[in-house]
Enzyme design. Structure first.
Site, PDB file in Angstrom:
ATOM      1  N   SER A 206      -7.112   9.163  -0.878  1.00  0.00           N
ATOM      2  CA  SER A 206      -8.495   9.244  -1.337  1.00  0.00           C
ATOM      3  C   SER A 206      -9.491   9.520  -0.217  1.00  0.00           C
ATOM      4  O   SER A 206     -10.626   9.908  -0.472  1.00  0.00           O
ATOM      5  CB  SER A 206      -8.894   7.940  -2.031  1.00  0.00           C
ATOM      6  OG  SER A 206      -8.035   7.665  -3.095  1.00  0.00           O
TER       7      SER A 206
ATOM      8  N   SER B  61       0.811  -1.214   0.000  1.00  0.00           N
ATOM      9  CA  SER B  61       0.000   0.000   0.000  1.00  0.00           C
ATOM     10  C   SER B  61       0.845   1.266   0.000  1.00  0.00           C
ATOM     11  O   SER B  61       1.795   1.400   0.780  1.00  0.00           O
ATOM     12  CB  SER B  61      -0.898  -0.019   1.240  1.00  0.00           C
ATOM     13  OG  SER B  61      -1.244   1.294   1.644  1.00  0.00           O
ATOM     14  N   GLY B  62       0.451   2.216  -0.838  1.00  0.00           N
ATOM     15  CA  GLY B  62       1.115   3.516  -0.846  1.00  0.00           C
ATOM     16  C   GLY B  62       0.942   4.248   0.478  1.00  0.00           C
ATOM     17  O   GLY B  62       1.898   4.799   1.026  1.00  0.00           O
TER      18      GLY B  62
ATOM     19  N   ASP C 254       0.106   4.322  -6.965  1.00  0.00           N
ATOM     20  CA  ASP C 254      -0.478   5.673  -6.982  1.00  0.00           C
ATOM     21  C   ASP C 254      -0.839   6.055  -8.427  1.00  0.00           C
ATOM     22  O   ASP C 254      -1.498   5.286  -9.107  1.00  0.00           O
ATOM     23  CB  ASP C 254       0.483   6.688  -6.347  1.00  0.00           C
ATOM     24  CG  ASP C 254       0.491   6.560  -4.819  1.00  0.00           C
ATOM     25  OD1 ASP C 254      -0.279   5.738  -4.282  1.00  0.00           O
ATOM     26  OD2 ASP C 254       1.255   7.270  -4.164  1.00  0.00           O
TER      27      ASP C 254
ATOM     28  N   ARG D 296      -7.096   1.624 -11.613  1.00  0.00           N
ATOM     29  CA  ARG D 296      -7.996   2.047 -10.536  1.00  0.00           C
ATOM     30  C   ARG D 296      -8.667   3.356 -10.902  1.00  0.00           C
ATOM     31  O   ARG D 296      -7.984   4.330 -11.214  1.00  0.00           O
ATOM     32  CB  ARG D 296      -7.169   2.201  -9.260  1.00  0.00           C
ATOM     33  CG  ARG D 296      -7.800   3.026  -8.158  1.00  0.00           C
ATOM     34  CD  ARG D 296      -6.944   2.888  -6.908  1.00  0.00           C
ATOM     35  NE  ARG D 296      -7.166   3.946  -5.936  1.00  0.00           N
ATOM     36  CZ  ARG D 296      -6.610   3.950  -4.713  1.00  0.00           C
ATOM     37  NH1 ARG D 296      -5.793   2.957  -4.355  1.00  0.00           N
ATOM     38  NH2 ARG D 296      -6.839   4.923  -3.865  1.00  0.00           N
TER      39      ARG D 296
ATOM     40  N   LYS E 250      -0.627  12.938  -5.908  1.00  0.00           N
ATOM     41  CA  LYS E 250      -1.961  12.596  -5.438  1.00  0.00           C
ATOM     42  C   LYS E 250      -2.097  12.902  -3.951  1.00  0.00           C
ATOM     43  O   LYS E 250      -1.099  13.097  -3.244  1.00  0.00           O
ATOM     44  CB  LYS E 250      -2.239  11.121  -5.658  1.00  0.00           C
ATOM     45  CG  LYS E 250      -1.313  10.206  -4.855  1.00  0.00           C
ATOM     46  CD  LYS E 250      -1.932   8.837  -4.617  1.00  0.00           C
ATOM     47  CE  LYS E 250      -2.752   8.800  -3.349  1.00  0.00           C
ATOM     48  NZ  LYS E 250      -3.329   7.486  -3.060  1.00  0.00           N
TER      49      LYS E 250
ATOM     50  N   ASP F  74       0.618  -0.873  -4.994  1.00  0.00           N
ATOM     51  CA  ASP F  74      -0.119   0.376  -5.149  1.00  0.00           C
ATOM     52  C   ASP F  74       0.840   1.400  -5.753  1.00  0.00           C
ATOM     53  O   ASP F  74       1.720   1.910  -5.068  1.00  0.00           O
ATOM     54  CB  ASP F  74      -0.573   0.820  -3.751  1.00  0.00           C
ATOM     55  CG  ASP F  74      -1.316   2.131  -3.761  1.00  0.00           C
ATOM     56  OD1 ASP F  74      -1.526   2.697  -4.853  1.00  0.00           O
ATOM     57  OD2 ASP F  74      -1.693   2.597  -2.668  1.00  0.00           O
TER      58      ASP F  74
ATOM     59  N   ASP G 267       0.650  10.440   2.841  1.00  0.00           N
ATOM     60  CA  ASP G 267       0.257   9.761   1.611  1.00  0.00           C
ATOM     61  C   ASP G 267      -0.084  10.794   0.548  1.00  0.00           C
ATOM     62  O   ASP G 267      -1.239  10.926   0.121  1.00  0.00           O
ATOM     63  CB  ASP G 267      -0.946   8.851   1.905  1.00  0.00           C
ATOM     64  CG  ASP G 267      -1.321   8.004   0.693  1.00  0.00           C
ATOM     65  OD1 ASP G 267      -0.438   7.767  -0.162  1.00  0.00           O
ATOM     66  OD2 ASP G 267      -2.493   7.592   0.597  1.00  0.00           O
TER      67      ASP G 267
ATOM     68  N   GLU H 203      -3.805   4.653 -10.509  1.00  0.00           N
ATOM     69  CA  GLU H 203      -5.107   5.308 -10.406  1.00  0.00           C
ATOM     70  C   GLU H 203      -5.167   6.539 -11.292  1.00  0.00           C
ATOM     71  O   GLU H 203      -4.147   7.178 -11.575  1.00  0.00           O
ATOM     72  CB  GLU H 203      -5.375   5.688  -8.950  1.00  0.00           C
ATOM     73  CG  GLU H 203      -4.448   6.735  -8.393  1.00  0.00           C
ATOM     74  CD  GLU H 203      -4.553   6.873  -6.865  1.00  0.00           C
ATOM     75  OE1 GLU H 203      -4.192   5.913  -6.160  1.00  0.00           O
ATOM     76  OE2 GLU H 203      -4.982   7.937  -6.403  1.00  0.00           O
TER      77      GLU H 203
END
Lengths: 306, 306, 306, 306
Positions: free
Chosen positions: B139, B62-63, B103, B174, B136, B101, B74, B130
């Site tokens: 989310s 996971s990022g 990103d 994503r 980014k 992930d 993040d 994504e």
């Protein structure tokens, strides 16, 4: 001032009242003052941030736990630069001083001084090196713990002192004499030699289930230099006894990592068994708390400001 | 075979019966088969090793959690190479495939393909990118989630497919259309475009507390490509409903890190309050268990053998 | 001196007669004083050490040449942390200040301030960021050089000023307005805006074969802030003309790398053709000279001392 | 196939006719075939790309030159992971096999096998380790070159063979017996022991100005395993004599770096003296040639394609 260079990553640090000295100076004070103080283990940015947030006044960047987090064994499988990078991440997100477990110094006097110099550059407040030979093996594993020759190890200590330019950077000499089964006289001889060589404190290590050999050492050592201990194995000894023996610093040396490992094993098992995450939701940290720890709100404010 | 290059770090892997395919091939199978499968979040060598050991068949790098462990937010504060290094550490100590992930792909098509190529080299089995713009923001934070233009994002997907030489390396597209409040039509248009561009699966993300918008998507999407979901916010939706909707993979996206963070906060607080570690000793992982997870015994045997 | 190179970074350096100021302060002086000064490009420890040894008073850590040395294209293929690591190696072996080519700041205001903060931590004296969008492409390649919006770029500049704690750390704003074909008015508008935002100097870039557009800019700018130039393309303009136009700093931006590349191509060709190295022996640097540059003798003395 | 994973970074590699085998297999062939072959030193992406481009069939990733480029002394000041990162950059931009100078293996059998395993993962075709003790000092410096015990060094060799999964990955055993002044018998005894331990080739090192002790070794060794030499000091020995003695591979061990260093010193001096770059312009590599070497045109095409 160098110190300022490191605190500001954490936005609020400017207002912390106690941030009036450099990290190295504060670690030195912690060691030298009469009271018993504690360093909490950390191994990455998250664990460091949490330990500071709870109120620990200093951190122990453990070789064992940094290695373990990376997926290495505590046998110098991780490169010194990887340890350095981990320490920098911890220093960048905290204001409290960090004492770094430098193992043997990763080689000879030259490796040791280079490593210590870079630790200082990257924001650590001190280094602890132990009188074994590179590559070392974790002190709690096996019986193969050959000690370095005293003059050679003193050379490592002196080289660090001569190289690191910040006079308050702390060098702790850790003797494994008791771990190696060499007895009190050897431990004391070594401690005295290391004091001569310029160490700022002595870490006397033991893997017995009680503190008797530590206390015997302390009685004879008479605090010529501050004494640092790692009560991982003799955890049941009441802390007040450490204070009575005028121990300067006790290191809780691996408990963040071990708590994390246990919790991850538990949560993996539960999620695996339940085939779902709803059951564990209330037992893990809320995402909002993570966002709070790392001040995501500052990012939001800043994106409006800039 | 590339796969062999990566498994042997873990000594026992040679005897695992299921290790007969490369990691990329196994991740692809996991996505394509009819059953609902799960990926467990990991962020470093330790969490990866634990998740594998409990029995998860795949991992989600996971990022958010890699960033958090490093002490970054993040928001692409961590460099892609730092994520790459973390993934390599996970891949080196596990045999199960890792979906990373990625990103946004860390920039344009060129950054995305370079990152994916290196992920493949370093032992990952797939990447998820994504449809947002670099840098980014997580989310679940704020409202500022601009989507990338569809053709530009498809360019990133195609560039990855053209660059990564392992044909079984998985590329998951994503879409943040629902996160950005753009509605089902936008989500579907994007998913179809990404399928055309060569994506192997669609990750449809939502931050609602229930799965209704996810299910609405699944109903209209009709499994043109396998669907991947991240039920962090709609965790209370029963997993069987995911299976009924023929979701291919559910990602438990941050629970190792959150369990670790909570446990570290708890253990820090207890040790701080108790001024001792004896109270927490039984609640943290035994050191011997750590040594077992990373096969210190192999080191001992090997030191006799060599 | 290499060994001294390691101490001067910090506190004791103040006693060296010529190292009487911090690197940041010295770079700031270089920019602010009336005379025309030069920065020589370096891309790794060796090139930095050589340039300092010849007598350059400051170094330019070029994005192009660091990328090229690493085998990346100058299109933000290298991670910011890789650039940071390269800069640290240069800073560790030299005493002269280093101005770092920070490209666009590697993203938005947040990436820019994080990068600048770490540059300061790792020993750089200043950063230069340019008003383009991440990922950038080398200014001499192609026609695709979109400029950032002025307020957004000013946000990056202000974020750097607010974050970096060393008040003397230098922030140079580089405008690509002329590269992008936007003309003098745009260049001037931008320069004024960047001055308002707190830039310490303006780098006005051009890829014309003569300095006319640079001089036109200088005439109208009237040195509101010091002007920095990169005469790679207009190299035939006599340097005295730069001085007449009261340019503050000229950067020899890639000549160490290009000299090295040419020499390596030549030596590879000769060795390949001759099937031997005896022919080139007198044309390459003697090993003893390498050992001298990095003070191997200090290592020898030290091994006797420690 | 792993090999494919690494070649595609370089777009044109697909059309190279000779790229039909993995890099490890090709390096093995180079060693085993009757003809005398050459490896050219490289220390970063740029030098590797240039050496390949001129036509060398293999590269030598030198410990000395990688260290020097980074600004370290050749005394294990650089961490193994830094060498690994440098080798990866070389492997990513070239198609020819790379033999890596692994010094002593950076510690004991465990460090050696871990390093070799990662070299293989990161795209190297082989490793060479020498029978000295960590930390080593450059063989041309000083007299302090203690040899490792034979069984201990054989343990390092066997550990590498057992750990690296690619059967064609090459392990070269380098003996420093002659450097250490131990004579031919010691060198031969060691070479035979290393052959027993599974080495693929023997590197016999000498720092004499002529090849007589190398040839004496070769005469008695009778090519039990292929012989590798490093004629840095005996460069004036005609190459045909190496072929006559059935030497398998000669390594041009540091000439790219030394050519670069000399050229950078020259160009710095000239620019410094002339206060201008116009004079050196024709003597440094054109920027367009740099852009060509790293295929910037591919980036341009790709940006239209994606």
């Amino acid at each position: 001032m160098r110190f300022e260079t490191h605190v500001v990553e954490n936005e609020t640090s400017r207002s912390y009242p106690y941030v009036s000295y450099r990290k190295t100076t504060r670690l030195r004070s912690l060691l030298q003052r009469e009271t018993l103080d504690f360093l909490m283990e950390a191994h990455d940015g998250l664990s460091a941030r949490i330990a500071e947030n709870i109120g620990f006044m200093g951190l122990w960047a453990s070789g064992l736990t940094i290695s373990t987090a990376l997926g290495y064994r505590d046998a110098n499988e991780a490169s010194p630069i990887q340890v350095l990078d981990a320490v920098e991440r911890m220093a960048d997100v905290t204001d409290v001083p960090i004492l770094v477990d430098g193992d043997t110094g990763y080689g000879n006097f030259n490796n040791a001084r280079l490593f210590a110099k870079k630790l200082c550059d990257r924001g650590a407040a001190g280094v602890c090196i132990e009188d074994k030979i590179f590559p070392k093996l974790n002190s709690f594993v096996g019986e193969d713990h050959d000690l370095a020759e005293i003059p050679e190890f003193c050379g490592r200590l002196r080289a660090i002192r001569d190289r690191v330019p910040d006079r308050d950077f702390v060098t702790v000499a850790r003797t494994e004499a008791l771990i190696a089964g060499k007895g009190q006289n050897e431990a004391l001889d070594r401690a005295h030699a290391y004091a001569e060589a310029g160490a700022d404190a002595i870490l006397i290590h033991s893997r017995q289930a009680n503190a008797s050999e530590i206390f015997a050492f302390a009685d004879r050592w008479q605090n010529r230099l501050p004494v640092v201990i790692v009560p991982t194995k003799y955890h049941s000894t009441p802390t007040c006894e450490f204070a009575e023996k005028r121990i300067s610093v006790a290191i809780w040396a691996n408990h963040n990592m071990r708590a994390a490992a246990r919790a991850m094993e538990d949560v993996c098992l539960r999620i695996s068994n339940e085939g779902a995450i709803s059951g564990v939701e209330k037992d893990v940290m809320a995402l909002d708390r993570i966002f709070e720890l790392f001040k995501y709100c500052e990012l939001d404010e800043a994106s409006r400001r800039y």
